[in-house]
Design an enzyme around this catalytic site. Structure first.
Site, PDB file in Angstrom:
ATOM      1  N   CYS A  78       7.163  52.592 -38.257  1.00  0.00           N
ATOM      2  CA  CYS A  78       8.307  51.849 -37.529  1.00  0.00           C
ATOM      3  C   CYS A  78       7.869  52.235 -36.053  1.00  0.00           C
ATOM      4  O   CYS A  78       7.487  53.049 -35.486  1.00  0.00           O
ATOM      5  CB  CYS A  78       9.478  52.403 -37.843  1.00  0.00           C
ATOM      6  N   HIS A  79       8.431  51.092 -35.225  1.00  0.00           N
ATOM      7  CA  HIS A  79       8.320  51.337 -33.685  1.00  0.00           C
ATOM      8  C   HIS A  79       9.511  52.070 -33.164  1.00  0.00           C
ATOM      9  O   HIS A  79      10.688  51.732 -33.838  1.00  0.00           O
ATOM     10  CB  HIS A  79       8.243  50.051 -33.104  1.00  0.00           C
ATOM     11  N   MET A 115      15.047  48.158 -40.474  1.00  0.00           N
ATOM     12  CA  MET A 115      14.805  49.450 -41.184  1.00  0.00           C
ATOM     13  C   MET A 115      15.775  50.192 -40.449  1.00  0.00           C
ATOM     14  O   MET A 115      16.255  51.317 -40.963  1.00  0.00           O
ATOM     15  CB  MET A 115      13.457  49.928 -40.720  1.00  0.00           C
ATOM     16  N   GLU A 116      16.207  50.242 -39.257  1.00  0.00           N
ATOM     17  CA  GLU A 116      17.263  51.041 -38.583  1.00  0.00           C
ATOM     18  C   GLU A 116      18.596  50.903 -39.443  1.00  0.00           C
ATOM     19  O   GLU A 116      19.352  51.666 -39.480  1.00  0.00           O
ATOM     20  CB  GLU A 116      17.440  50.686 -37.156  1.00  0.00           C
ATOM     21  N   ASP A 130      26.494  64.904 -49.660  1.00  0.00           N
ATOM     22  CA  ASP A 130      26.364  66.362 -49.104  1.00  0.00           C
ATOM     23  C   ASP A 130      27.755  66.966 -49.134  1.00  0.00           C
ATOM     24  O   ASP A 130      27.933  68.162 -49.600  1.00  0.00           O
ATOM     25  CB  ASP A 130      25.573  66.471 -47.960  1.00  0.00           C
TER      26      ASP A 130
END
Length: 159
Positions: A78-79, A115-116, A130
């Protein structure tokens, strides 16, 4: 490059970061979603903000934003992007025993922000897990997907 060619693999089959130097700068937006299924006690603690670890949704929101900002550190090809907007929102769907997480990422740039957005959703979901695992160690995360993208050569797309 033909349509059947993988953009992240060079002619020799090696991993390759795509060169976006000559691509046009356009407004890029991506929206992703995912779900976490919780038992009744964990859901009640989220809704009532009584989880022993604190404000579950606020922490998960910040984690999702941080995840989007660190995407290039996690996904090797990824950039690194200068995101101009990241939002992470929650829809508590108690009747379905789940929380929907939605993330929006935006910038003006040469490559998309899918992707972000997916990373933001994933990190927010993992943070919810969590923070609630002491109450429900068998939560289920599923349905992480893109639901909207705009900008770039392919324009606007909806799931």
């Amino acid at each position: 490059m033909t349509k059947n060619t993988l953009s992240h693999v060079d002619q020799k089959g090696n991993a390759n970061m795509v060169d976006v130097t000559d691509k046009a700068v356009t407004k890029r937006v991506a929206v992703a979603e995912g779900f976490i299924y919780l038992n009744d006690e964990a859901m009640a603690q989220v809704q009532d903000n009584t989880n022993a670890k604190g404000d579950v949704l606020s922490v998960a929101r910040i984690a999702g934003i941080q995840g989007a900002k660190r995407c290039a550190d996690l996904i090797p090809l990824c950039h690194p992007l200068a995101l101009t907007k990241v939002s992470v929102d929650f829809d508590i769907q108690a009747e379905k025993k789940r929380i929907r997480v939605e993330a929006l990422c935006q910038l003006s740039g040469k490559t998309g922000v899918e992707m972000e957005a997916l990373t933001a959703v994933s990190v927010a979901l993992l943070t919810l897990f969590d923070m609630c695992k002491a109450v429900d160690p068998f939560m289920r995360i599923e349905g992480t997907q893109m639901i909207h993208k705009e900008g770039g050569k392919s324009g606007n797309k909806y799931a």
